[in-house]
Write a protein that holds these residues in place. Structure first.
Motif: not given
Length: 314
Positions: A149-150, A152-153, A157
């Protein structure tokens, strides 16, 4: 009766299957990114800064920590490549990765990564100490969260990848019970952010207009923002290193010259030299810059020599 053509076809298929099977271990090793293992040498940073690399026991312990961190990092690479296989096929370079190219099945990469992810912290608990095992566990969990997930943040990132480098720098000290200087941690953290943001900046320049097909987050960053980040990080890293080098004051215990303070010169030179590649947008593979640029190697040797003289108090 079997047709000759069918027999030849069956034989060819068997040879092809045998080659795939024999190539699987090599594919797994390549997926584990051997060229990236140089990053794990950061585990010696804190003991080196403390002048603790003279004992065979310390060297043996650090070798174990290096192996365990390499296993943990390799676990993350294996899982990451299995998850990103489809996106990697759209990338001009990453399409050659074994999982994306079909040489390593995604399921095998997941399974091998899972085994290594469990093995590294467990072995650390048995051979080092509880805090080392905790750090490795936190590293694996954080990096797997990054894969899922991270990554894409926005901004997060950068923070996660930078923290991974900082954990490497901390682990050697934690395993040996060495107190970590605040200036050392700031230098390591912002030095890592400098390299990470320079890498992103280079990728953004190279993949302009194609980011959505490869790493969608590159479209969310502007090159101006990434340039600002690596410049800011470089400045803070230089300042923190100077503060760390000056912590002990001037010449100590009768040494000929203030080597620790003089080491600021090659350190700043290394930052400036690496910034040349960052500014050109050719720092997308930091390991290539570090391993293949002769000028940077000479500067690094000069820094290492000065710091060794400072530790030896000559």
């Amino acid at each position: 009766m079997t047709e000759p053509g069918a027999a030849l076809l069956d034989g060819s298929e068997r040879v092809s299957a045998a080659r795939r099977l024999l190539g699987l271990p090599a594919g797994l090793v390549r997926t584990a990114r051997p060229r990236q293992w140089i990053k794990n040498l950061l585990v010696v940073a804190a003991p080196a800064a403390a002048g603790r690399l003279t004992s065979p026991h310390v060297i043996a312990q650090l070798s174990m920590v290096f192996v365990l961190f390499t296993a943990a990092a390799s676990a993350v690479y294996l899982v990451n490549d299995a998850r990103d296989a489809e996106a990697d096929r759209a990338h001009p370079d990453k399409c050659h990765r074994p999982v994306a190219a079909g040489r390593v099945p995604a399921g095998v990469a997941y399974a091998t990564g899972g085994v290594l992810a469990v093995f590294a912290p467990l072995a650390a608990a048995l051979t080092c100490n509880a805090m080392t095992a905790t750090l490795l566990t936190a590293y694996v969990v954080m990096q797997l969260a990054y894969c899922v997930k991270l990554k894409h943040v926005l901004v997060v990132d950068l923070v996660v990848v930078t923290t991974g480098f900082l954990m490497r720098a901390m682990t050697g000290g934690v395993a040996l019970g060495i107190p970590l200087s605040r200036w050392f941690l700031i230098t390591a953290g912002f030095g890592a952010l400098f390299m990470v943001s320079a890498k992103r900046y280079s990728e953004a320049l190279q993949m302009e207009g194609r980011g959505a097909a490869t790493r969608s987050l590159l479209n969310a960053y502007t090159t101006g923002y990434l340039r600002f980040v690596w410049q800011l990080a470089a400045g803070v890293a230089v300042l923190a290193y100077c503060m760390w080098a000056l912590e002990s004051g001037g010449v100590s215990n009768g040494s000929l010259l203030p080597w620790r303070q003089l080491s600021m010169v090659p350190f700043i030179g290394a930052i400036l030299r690496y910034a040349v590649f960052a500014d050109r947008g050719s720092a997308g593979a930091p390991e290539d810059v570090v391993l293949h640029d002769r000028a940077l190697a000479v500067i690094g040797l000069a820094w290492l020599s000065m710091y060794a003289l400072a530790v030896a108090d000559l």
